[in-house]
Design a protein around this motif. Sequence first.
Motif, short mmCIF file in Angstrom:
data_model
loop_
_atom_site.label_atom_id
_atom_site.label_comp_id
_atom_site.label_asym_id
_atom_site.label_seq_id
_atom_site.Cartn_x
_atom_site.Cartn_y
_atom_site.Cartn_z
N VAL A 37 -8.26 -1.94 10.99
CA VAL A 37 -7.04 -1.17 11.20
C VAL A 37 -7.39 -0.04 12.17
N ASN A 43 -10.95 -6.98 7.54
CA ASN A 43 -9.68 -6.61 8.18
C ASN A 43 -9.91 -5.30 8.89
N ILE A 62 -11.36 -3.39 4.24
CA ILE A 62 -10.57 -2.81 5.33
C ILE A 62 -11.41 -1.78 6.08
N GLU A 116 -0.03 -0.48 7.83
CA GLU A 116 -0.88 -1.62 8.20
C GLU A 116 -1.71 -2.07 7.00
N ILE A 117 -2.20 -1.10 6.23
CA ILE A 117 -2.99 -1.44 5.04
C ILE A 117 -2.13 -2.20 4.04
N VAL A 131 -1.11 3.97 9.58
CA VAL A 131 -2.30 3.34 9.00
C VAL A 131 -1.94 2.79 7.62
#
Length: 196
Positions: free
Chosen positions: A175, A173, A112, A187-188, A184
């Motif tokens: 973000v 990925n 991420i 979204e994670i 945040v």
Amino acid sequence: MMNIVFLGPPGAGKGTQSTRLVEKYGICQLSTGDMLRAAVKAGTPVGLKAKAVMEAGELVSDEIVIGIVSDRIEEPDCSKGFILDGFPRTLKQAEALDERLAEKNMTLTAVIELVVDEDRLLSRIEKRAAEAAAAGDPVRKDDTPQAFKERMEAYRAQTAPLSAYYSRTGRLNTVDGMKSIEAVASEIDEILVAGT
Ligand code: AMP
């Protein structure tokens, strides 16, 4: 297992998000920066080698950090998985990580990247230093404008290319790290649900 790599420049919020995931999933957080700072404080051979390099905002050698991470992911507190925060930082570290994980029959659940507006990072770092000072905690020696500049340069030259490495292998990925901590975080969570 839940094995996560966080990418993003200094001040992007990797540490903040990692701490939350540790509580949520019972996995371990491996911040190579924290481990190196502990080694410096304890005056170990690794710490003695790393001290000046860290204060200047440059990167410690790949051999040192690869060694400390490989040892740590074997520890019992990482049995449910791990979050790497601040590692890998070079292509060599990323390749070494893939090799070590393959040897252990492990894979990364998610990579991420927290994407942030560079112009706003320095003010975040200054805030972190001010908060540490106000709380009576030690202020990081590399949270100064000069060391920060070096850290950003190291990031751009050596770490930013990792996005392409993970993207090529379909593992990246991204973000938007400029959103609120909560936004945040959610979204994670979506990425991790999709990845498991
Ligand atoms: P951090 O706490 O992640 O910002 O790391 C602080 C400092 O520790 C960095 O500026 C580097 O000098 C060193 N460091 C941390 N992680 C690594 C790494 N993976 N590779 C090389 N140097 C590192």
